[in-house]
Design a protein around this motif. Structure first.
Motif, short mmCIF file in Angstrom:
data_model
loop_
_atom_site.label_atom_id
_atom_site.label_comp_id
_atom_site.label_asym_id
_atom_site.label_seq_id
_atom_site.Cartn_x
_atom_site.Cartn_y
_atom_site.Cartn_z
N VAL A 1 0.90 5.35 -2.36
CA VAL A 1 0.38 5.49 -1.17
C VAL A 1 -0.90 5.80 -1.10
CG1 VAL A 1 0.63 6.19 1.32
CG2 VAL A 1 2.80 5.86 -0.17
N VAL A 2 -1.87 4.90 -0.35
CA VAL A 2 -3.34 5.58 -0.34
C VAL A 2 -3.65 5.47 1.20
CG1 VAL A 2 -5.63 4.97 -0.90
CG2 VAL A 2 -3.80 4.26 -2.39
N VAL B 1 0.82 9.98 -3.99
CA VAL B 1 -0.05 9.85 -2.67
C VAL B 1 -1.45 10.30 -2.98
CG1 VAL B 1 0.00 10.89 -0.22
CG2 VAL B 1 1.88 10.53 -1.68
N ALA B 2 -2.46 9.34 -2.37
CA ALA B 2 -3.95 9.65 -2.38
C ALA B 2 -4.46 9.63 -1.10
CB ALA B 2 -4.28 8.73 -3.34
N ARG B 3 -5.62 10.17 -1.24
CA ARG B 3 -6.60 10.18 0.26
C ARG B 3 -7.81 9.50 -0.22
NH1 ARG B 3 -7.59 13.22 5.92
NH2 ARG B 3 -8.41 11.18 6.87
N GLN B 4 -8.46 8.52 0.10
CA GLN B 4 -9.69 7.91 -0.39
C GLN B 4 -10.93 8.66 0.60
OE1 GLN B 4 -10.75 3.64 0.57
NE2 GLN B 4 -10.41 3.55 -2.01
N VAL B 5 -11.89 8.57 -0.09
CA VAL B 5 -13.19 9.09 0.56
C VAL B 5 -14.23 8.00 0.18
CG1 VAL B 5 -13.85 10.65 -1.30
CG2 VAL B 5 -14.69 10.97 0.95
N THR C 1 -16.41 4.28 -3.51
CA THR C 1 -15.09 5.04 -2.75
C THR C 1 -14.51 5.87 -4.03
OG1 THR C 1 -13.65 3.22 -3.02
CG2 THR C 1 -14.75 3.21 -1.02
N GLU C 2 -13.71 6.77 -3.74
CA GLU C 2 -12.68 7.33 -4.83
C GLU C 2 -11.63 8.12 -4.31
OE1 GLU C 2 -14.62 10.63 -6.83
OE2 GLU C 2 -14.85 11.74 -5.03
N PHE C 3 -10.68 8.46 -5.13
CA PHE C 3 -9.68 9.24 -4.57
C PHE C 3 -10.21 10.52 -4.35
CE2 PHE C 3 -5.81 6.43 -6.36
CZ PHE C 3 -6.12 5.55 -5.28
N ALA C 4 -10.41 10.98 -3.03
CA ALA C 4 -10.72 12.52 -3.06
C ALA C 4 -9.92 13.29 -3.51
CB ALA C 4 -11.11 12.67 -1.62
N VAL C 5 -8.55 13.00 -3.24
CA VAL C 5 -7.50 13.92 -3.74
C VAL C 5 -6.20 13.27 -4.04
CG1 VAL C 5 -6.84 14.45 -1.39
CG2 VAL C 5 -5.96 16.01 -3.19
N ALA C 6 -5.49 13.37 -5.11
CA ALA C 6 -4.37 12.53 -5.29
C ALA C 6 -3.07 13.39 -5.93
CB ALA C 6 -4.50 11.41 -6.17
N GLY C 7 -1.94 13.25 -5.79
CA GLY C 7 -0.85 13.73 -6.19
C GLY C 7 0.23 13.03 -6.80
N THR D 1 -2.95 8.71 -14.32
CA THR D 1 -4.37 8.80 -14.70
C THR D 1 -4.99 7.37 -14.46
OG1 THR D 1 -4.11 10.61 -16.33
CG2 THR D 1 -6.05 9.15 -16.54
N LYS D 2 -4.18 6.30 -14.76
CA LYS D 2 -4.64 4.80 -14.59
C LYS D 2 -4.90 4.76 -13.00
CE LYS D 2 -2.86 2.94 -19.03
NZ LYS D 2 -1.94 2.22 -19.73
N TRP D 3 -3.91 5.03 -12.32
CA TRP D 3 -3.89 4.79 -11.03
C TRP D 3 -5.00 5.37 -10.28
CZ3 TRP D 3 -2.22 8.20 -6.68
CH2 TRP D 3 -1.97 7.52 -5.65
N VAL D 4 -5.33 6.80 -10.54
CA VAL D 4 -6.56 7.51 -10.18
C VAL D 4 -7.84 6.89 -10.47
CG1 VAL D 4 -7.96 9.50 -10.21
CG2 VAL D 4 -5.35 9.83 -10.06
N THR D 5 -7.92 6.35 -11.79
CA THR D 5 -9.20 5.72 -12.16
C THR D 5 -9.38 4.45 -11.27
OG1 THR D 5 -8.80 6.60 -14.49
CG2 THR D 5 -10.19 4.61 -14.28
N SER D 6 -8.15 3.71 -11.06
CA SER D 6 -8.45 2.47 -10.26
C SER D 6 -8.96 2.80 -9.00
CB SER D 6 -7.06 1.58 -10.65
OG SER D 6 -6.07 2.39 -9.96
#
Length: 255
Positions: A127-128, A166-170, A176-182, A245-250
């Motif tokens: 979820v983003v 679960v991530a939140r974008q900024v 853009t990037e995932f500002a925070v992700a878990g 890690t790949k999900w965060v990078t993408s």
């Protein structure tokens, strides 16, 4: 007397000649019969061999046809099984998705951000959450934490979910990037079901299987806040997870 002897001798010679002729005729007959017998035997053998070869050929053809029919049936069965398996998998994923409605889950969360994207499978979900430029930093991180807790609890209720991201974008000046992700799995996912609705981002992430804090957020942290995460932008209860890690990078997009 001499004349009679000559007659007798002549008679004996005639009889001997007749005997010789008879013997020759008899042997010739036997020879012909023997040849005919051999020819008949040879014909029988050829006929038998031809019949055997035809029988063997017919048997081989029947065996080949049977094997082809079996292979075709096996192939059809395999395809049917594969199709059935794919259908079952799709049906299972659809069933879980019906029970795990992220948008519906977040309707009851005060200040929850919009859902940017979801990818729900049979046992996992990514979820983003969207950015919200109108929120200050505390409201931004707080909304992420409350939304993540609600999502994790909903996932636990399905009884089938094993991996939740679960991530939140900024939005940044250069993309853009995932500002925070878990990421939660195993015991961390199980324990997430007991978290309070107002759990802080720090408590949420420190008890995650893996977490990531983007540079845009990390740069705003005070030293004490950085210390709260032991000065690591990435960490969690497990050592590593390449899929995370790949999900965060993408999730980082440069312009």
């Amino acid at each position: 007397m001499s004349k009679d002897k000559r007659v007798i001798v002549a008679a004996i010679m005639v009889l001997a000649a007749v005997a010789v002729v008879f013997a020759i005729v008899t042997n010739g007959t036997k020879s012909n019969e023997s040849n005919r017998a051999k020819e008949a035997s040879s014909t029988v053998k050829k006929t038998t061999k031809s019949s055997s070869e035809k029988t063997a050929s017919a048997a081989k053809s029947a065996t080949t046809s049977s094997k082809q029919a079996h292979d075709k049936a096996s192939s059809s069965s395999s395809k049917a099984s594969s199709s059935s398996s794919s259908s079952a998998s799709a049906s299972s994923a659809s069933s879980v998705a019906d029970k795990f409605d992220v948008a519906a889950t977040l309707k009851g969360v005060d200040g929850a951000p919009a859902v940017l994207s979801t990818n729900v499978g049979a046992t996992s979900a990514q979820v983003v959450l969207a950015d919200n430029a109108n929120q200050d930093f505390d409201a931004y991180t707080g909304a992420y934490a409350k939304s993540a807790v609600a999502i994790l609890k909903a996932a636990a209720k399905t009884g089938k979910m094993t991996d939740i991201y679960v991530a939140r974008q900024v939005k940044l000046e250069d993309g853009t990037e995932f500002a925070v992700a878990g990421y939660w799995t195993g015991d961390q996912l199980k324990n997430a079901g007991t978290l309070a609705d107002n759990t802080s981002m720090k408590d949420l992430l420190l008890n995650a299987s893996r977490y990531y804090i983007g540079g845009s957020v990390w740069g705003t942290f005070s030293q004490q806040q950085k210390n709260d995460y032991t000065n690591h932008q990435q960490g969690g209860q497990i050592g590593d997870n390449q899929d995370f890690t790949k999900w965060v990078t993408s999730g980082t997009t440069k312009q």
